[in-house]
Motif scaffolding. Structure first.
Motif, PDB file in Angstrom:
ATOM      1  N   GLU A  48       0.841  -1.303   0.038  1.00  0.00           N
ATOM      2  CA  GLU A  48      -0.093  -0.018   0.031  1.00  0.00           C
ATOM      3  C   GLU A  48       0.882   1.192  -0.119  1.00  0.00           C
ATOM      4  O   GLU A  48       0.503   2.236  -0.698  1.00  0.00           O
ATOM      5  CB  GLU A  48      -0.818  -0.124   1.201  1.00  0.00           C
ATOM      6  CG  GLU A  48      -2.205  -0.929   1.086  1.00  0.00           C
ATOM      7  CD  GLU A  48      -3.044  -0.910   2.134  1.00  0.00           C
ATOM      8  OE1 GLU A  48      -3.805   0.246   2.094  1.00  0.00           O
ATOM      9  OE2 GLU A  48      -3.465  -1.769   2.993  1.00  0.00           O
ATOM     10  N   TYR A  49       1.840   1.350   0.704  1.00  0.00           N
ATOM     11  CA  TYR A  49       2.921   2.466   0.547  1.00  0.00           C
ATOM     12  C   TYR A  49       3.608   2.398  -0.637  1.00  0.00           C
ATOM     13  O   TYR A  49       3.918   3.535  -0.918  1.00  0.00           O
ATOM     14  CB  TYR A  49       4.027   2.200   2.065  1.00  0.00           C
ATOM     15  CG  TYR A  49       3.434   2.887   3.140  1.00  0.00           C
ATOM     16  CD1 TYR A  49       3.659   4.384   3.346  1.00  0.00           C
ATOM     17  CD2 TYR A  49       2.834   2.376   4.233  1.00  0.00           C
ATOM     18  CE1 TYR A  49       3.301   5.091   4.313  1.00  0.00           C
ATOM     19  CE2 TYR A  49       2.557   3.237   5.297  1.00  0.00           C
ATOM     20  CZ  TYR A  49       2.556   4.488   5.393  1.00  0.00           C
ATOM     21  OH  TYR A  49       2.227   5.033   6.515  1.00  0.00           O
ATOM     22  N   GLU A  50       3.999   1.416  -1.279  1.00  0.00           N
ATOM     23  CA  GLU A  50       4.638   1.277  -2.689  1.00  0.00           C
ATOM     24  C   GLU A  50       3.550   2.020  -3.634  1.00  0.00           C
ATOM     25  O   GLU A  50       4.021   2.773  -4.527  1.00  0.00           O
ATOM     26  CB  GLU A  50       4.833   0.093  -2.965  1.00  0.00           C
ATOM     27  CG  GLU A  50       6.255  -0.055  -3.945  1.00  0.00           C
ATOM     28  CD  GLU A  50       6.817  -1.177  -3.988  1.00  0.00           C
ATOM     29  OE1 GLU A  50       6.698  -1.866  -5.116  1.00  0.00           O
ATOM     30  OE2 GLU A  50       7.219  -1.816  -3.010  1.00  0.00           O
ATOM     31  N   GLU A  51       2.266   1.635  -3.484  1.00  0.00           N
ATOM     32  CA  GLU A  51       1.430   2.250  -4.567  1.00  0.00           C
ATOM     33  C   GLU A  51       1.044   3.720  -4.261  1.00  0.00           C
ATOM     34  O   GLU A  51       1.015   4.660  -5.361  1.00  0.00           O
ATOM     35  CB  GLU A  51      -0.056   1.416  -4.294  1.00  0.00           C
ATOM     36  CG  GLU A  51      -1.030   1.826  -5.410  1.00  0.00           C
ATOM     37  CD  GLU A  51      -2.042   0.827  -5.171  1.00  0.00           C
ATOM     38  OE1 GLU A  51      -2.154  -0.379  -4.955  1.00  0.00           O
ATOM     39  OE2 GLU A  51      -3.318   1.243  -5.764  1.00  0.00           O
ATOM     40  N   SER A  52       1.043   4.258  -2.876  1.00  0.00           N
ATOM     41  CA  SER A  52       0.911   5.529  -2.925  1.00  0.00           C
ATOM     42  C   SER A  52       1.122   5.806  -1.208  1.00  0.00           C
ATOM     43  O   SER A  52       0.285   5.486  -0.543  1.00  0.00           O
ATOM     44  CB  SER A  52      -0.790   6.135  -3.223  1.00  0.00           C
ATOM     45  OG  SER A  52      -0.961   7.456  -2.566  1.00  0.00           O
ATOM     46  N   GLU A  53       2.049   6.786  -1.138  1.00  0.00           N
ATOM     47  CA  GLU A  53       2.625   7.059   0.159  1.00  0.00           C
ATOM     48  C   GLU A  53       1.446   7.891   0.889  1.00  0.00           C
ATOM     49  O   GLU A  53       1.239   7.636   2.104  1.00  0.00           O
ATOM     50  CB  GLU A  53       3.838   7.658   0.213  1.00  0.00           C
ATOM     51  CG  GLU A  53       4.304   7.743   1.611  1.00  0.00           C
ATOM     52  CD  GLU A  53       5.774   8.431   1.606  1.00  0.00           C
ATOM     53  OE1 GLU A  53       6.687   8.607   0.758  1.00  0.00           O
ATOM     54  OE2 GLU A  53       6.194   8.951   2.877  1.00  0.00           O
ATOM     55  N   ASP A  54       1.027   8.894   0.166  1.00  0.00           N
ATOM     56  CA  ASP A  54       0.193   9.747   0.628  1.00  0.00           C
ATOM     57  C   ASP A  54      -1.234   9.053   1.183  1.00  0.00           C
ATOM     58  O   ASP A  54      -1.769   9.361   2.248  1.00  0.00           O
ATOM     59  CB  ASP A  54      -0.251  10.874  -0.304  1.00  0.00           C
ATOM     60  CG  ASP A  54       0.831  11.752  -0.319  1.00  0.00           C
ATOM     61  OD1 ASP A  54       1.743  11.979   0.460  1.00  0.00           O
ATOM     62  OD2 ASP A  54       0.701  12.481  -1.465  1.00  0.00           O
ATOM     63  N   THR A  55      -1.744   8.152   0.373  1.00  0.00           N
ATOM     64  CA  THR A  55      -2.958   7.435   0.536  1.00  0.00           C
ATOM     65  C   THR A  55      -2.630   6.497   1.809  1.00  0.00           C
ATOM     66  O   THR A  55      -3.500   6.438   2.820  1.00  0.00           O
ATOM     67  CB  THR A  55      -3.195   6.717  -0.502  1.00  0.00           C
ATOM     68  OG1 THR A  55      -3.608   7.027  -1.682  1.00  0.00           O
ATOM     69  CG2 THR A  55      -4.662   5.769  -0.411  1.00  0.00           C
ATOM     70  N   ASP A  57      -0.331   6.834   4.268  1.00  0.00           N
ATOM     71  CA  ASP A  57      -0.164   7.960   5.338  1.00  0.00           C
ATOM     72  C   ASP A  57      -1.659   8.208   5.947  1.00  0.00           C
ATOM     73  O   ASP A  57      -1.824   8.073   7.114  1.00  0.00           O
ATOM     74  CB  ASP A  57       0.543   8.922   4.733  1.00  0.00           C
ATOM     75  CG  ASP A  57       2.040   8.876   5.107  1.00  0.00           C
ATOM     76  OD1 ASP A  57       2.432   7.915   5.692  1.00  0.00           O
ATOM     77  OD2 ASP A  57       2.931   9.576   4.575  1.00  0.00           O
TER      78      ASP A  57
END
Lengths: 140, 185
Positions: A48-55, A57
């Motif tokens: 999930e962090y690899e896909e989008s750090e903002d999302t 977070d």
């Protein structure tokens, strides 16, 4: 009249005491007493962090999470709290810093490549690794 | 036979070149310490979970740390640091992105200790500033170590110190960093 003043003084002292304790002396509750908002595997969290750090977070950062993953390594740096590193499918790891020191017996009971479950506070991604703090082992 | 020896030697030279041409190095366990010395008390905190990428070919360096990874001796002090001063929930990271001056190709450095100037942008508490600081680079057996110290004025980074603790926290804190980089594979 004196009695009223005394009772007033006691109430004021209590209010001041509670204020000081709440704002200056009270520490965060132990992780044992907190409930996790999310249950996730180390691999899923990393993906999930690899896909989008903002999302990721927005979902996980500063939240209590329960993590399950394969133990890659254990760090016991001098003067710092122990760290359990959980494997992901990428270059990074999920680094779980313990809430308090682990005894040598507790460390000996941890087997590399075994599955561990941890509850802790997600701090977020730091270039490669996801940092989880205040961690406790909830089963091994 | 002579041809075989020649090619073996050539391969060894080529492999040696590959070894020395390692440009990118990483660390995920860099150490940063901050030290505040004030009339009423000294405060010290450590993090050994700082990540950094060093590109010696491009002379570039990136450093990133999560503020909540700082560990204090006293738990209460750590909580106050995160909640009241650094506002770590709002500003979770501190970063530095910069380059080294004075050398065109640091990847050619042989084993030894070198002092280079690093300059770039540092971000603390959501405030970015340009800084310049000397960095000691130690090259040894294909690994690189970087050490530096700089002073940070808390006011310049928008960190407010309440009057009640003004004698407990210094206006300027010393930040010391030590990174041991491994070749990036």
């Amino acid at each position: 009249m004196k009695k009223v003043i005394r009772i007033g003084a006691v109430i004021v002292a209590l209010v001041v005491g509670i204020y000081v304790w709440q704002n200056f002396l009270k520490t965060a509750p132990s992780m044992k007493r907190l409930d996790a908002e999310y249950q996730v595997t180390a691999i899923e969290l990393s993906a999930e962090y690899e896909e989008s750090e903002d999302t990721a977070d927005a979902k996980y950062r500063n939240k209590i999470i329960e993590l399950t993953g394969e133990l890659e390594s254990i760090e016991t740096p001098e003067g710092s709290l122990p760290v359990l590193n959980l494997k992901t499918e990428g270059f990074g790891m999920v680094k779980c810093t313990m809430e308090s020191d682990l005894s040598s017996t507790e460390i000996d009971q941890l087997e590399i490549n075994s599955t561990v479950s941890i509850r802790g506070e997600c701090y977020g991604l730091n270039l490669f690794d996801i940092q989880v703090g205040r961690s406790i082992i909830i089963n091994n | 036979m002579k041809l075989k020896i020649f090619f073996t030697l050539l391969s060894l030279v080529f492999l040696a070149q590959l070894g020395y041409s390692q440009d990118r190095f990483v660390t995920r366990s860099g150490h940063v310490k901050f030290f505040s010395s004030a009339p009423l008390e000294d405060i010290e905190a450590h993090s050994n979970k700082v990540s950094s990428i060093l590109d010696l070919k491009k002379n570039e360096v990136v450093v990133s740390m999560l503020i909540k990874t700082f560990e204090f001796e006293k738990k209460l002090m750590q909580e106050h640091f995160n909640e009241n001063y650094m506002e770590s929930d709002k500003y979770p990271k501190s970063t530095f992105s910069g380059s080294f001056e004075g050398n065109s190709d640091l990847s050619a450095l042989k084993d030894g200790t070198y002092t280079v100037n690093a300059s770039g942008e540092i971000s603390i508490h959501g405030v970015s500033k340009q800084i310049e600081t000397p960095v000691t680079l130690t090259v040894s057996n294909g690994k690189v170590k970087a050490d530096f110290v700089f002073m940070a004025k808390v006011k310049e980074f928008g960190i407010k110190i309440p009057k009640v603790v003004v004698r407990n926290i210094a206006e300027e804190v010393e930040v010391t960093a030590a990174f041991e980089y491994e070749p990036y594979k």
